[in-house]
Scaffold this active site. Structure first.
Site, PDB file in Angstrom:
ATOM      1  N   ASP A  96       3.714 -16.930 -15.708  1.00 55.04           N
ATOM      2  CA  ASP A  96       3.690 -18.523 -15.756  1.00 55.04           C
ATOM      3  C   ASP A  96       4.481 -19.291 -14.570  1.00 55.04           C
ATOM      4  O   ASP A  96       5.521 -19.543 -14.739  1.00 55.04           O
ATOM      5  CB  ASP A  96       3.609 -19.188 -16.308  1.00 55.04           C
ATOM      6  CG  ASP A  96       2.619 -20.114 -16.218  1.00 55.04           C
ATOM      7  OD1 ASP A  96       2.319 -20.946 -14.896  1.00 55.04           O
ATOM      8  OD2 ASP A  96       2.075 -20.998 -17.109  1.00 55.04           O
ATOM      9  N   ARG A 133      -1.957 -19.809 -11.383  1.00 53.53           N
ATOM     10  CA  ARG A 133      -2.163 -17.950 -12.420  1.00 53.53           C
ATOM     11  C   ARG A 133      -4.121 -17.802 -11.898  1.00 53.53           C
ATOM     12  O   ARG A 133      -4.530 -16.806 -11.360  1.00 53.53           O
ATOM     13  CB  ARG A 133      -2.222 -17.694 -13.370  1.00 53.53           C
ATOM     14  CG  ARG A 133       0.170 -17.425 -13.072  1.00 53.53           C
ATOM     15  CD  ARG A 133      -0.150 -17.065 -14.297  1.00 53.53           C
ATOM     16  NE  ARG A 133      -0.179 -17.830 -15.870  1.00 53.53           N
ATOM     17  CZ  ARG A 133       0.197 -18.257 -17.188  1.00 53.53           C
ATOM     18  NH1 ARG A 133       0.534 -16.562 -17.351  1.00 53.53           N
ATOM     19  NH2 ARG A 133      -0.300 -18.622 -17.757  1.00 53.53           N
ATOM     20  N   CYS A 169      -6.116 -18.665 -17.306  1.00 54.92           N
ATOM     21  CA  CYS A 169      -5.118 -19.426 -17.389  1.00 54.92           C
ATOM     22  C   CYS A 169      -4.649 -20.658 -18.440  1.00 54.92           C
ATOM     23  O   CYS A 169      -5.812 -21.096 -18.825  1.00 54.92           O
ATOM     24  CB  CYS A 169      -4.053 -19.320 -16.526  1.00 54.92           C
ATOM     25  SG  CYS A 169      -4.166 -20.693 -15.071  1.00 54.92           S
TER      26      CYS A 169
END
Length: 152
Positions: free
Chosen positions: A123, A14, A8
């Protein structure tokens, strides 16, 4: 041995969530000795930082620890080191390709491309919704585990 790298933007929300959820799934399936699992960032913004408190809290609710994890950055050589490089969203994918210097749809994919509903994982750094991110990560990791184990 299947080597998996979750990616990420900052490697604090994440991708570490996916790393530790997938490690937990693999352990529960008795497949630990068949996988190498890690995560990293496409940016340098968070390098060395711990996993975001929201991610740690959400995973602790599931009995999953992120102890010892610090953000690291994707390197070009990771392309050859891992069998799968799994990004969380389309922006991550662009940055992954920029870093590795090529586009590869076999090794490099979005995590949710293994599900029936391919999409980005939002996100939580921006949304604040770690539950939604967790649910998407679990969905992606389950689908990916099914995909990989069907090849073993």
């Amino acid at each position: 041995m299947t080597k998996v790298l979750f990616i990420c933007h900052g490697n604090i929300c994440r991708s570490p969530m996916a790393e530790f959820v997938f490690k937990d799934m693999v352990k529960k399936a008795g497949l630990e000795d068949q996988f190498v699992i890690a995560s990293c960032a496409t940016s340098t913004e968070e390098i060395g930082n711990l996993v975001h408190p929201g991610t740690r809290k959400r995973l602790q609710q599931e009995g999953i620890s992120t102890a010892g994890k610090h953000a690291v950055q994707l390197r070009k050589e990771d392309y050859n080191k891992y069998d799968y490089l799994l990004g969380m969203d389309a922006w991550n994918m662009k940055n992954i390709y920029r870093i590795i210097g090529k586009e590869d749809t076999d090794k490099v994919r979005r995590l949710l491309s293994f599900t029936d509903r391919e999409r980005d994982i939002a996100d939580p750094w921006y949304t604040g919704n770690f539950d939604e991110t967790y649910n998407d990560v679990v969905e992606g990791c389950e689908a990916f585990l099914n995909f990989v184990t069907s090849k073993i």
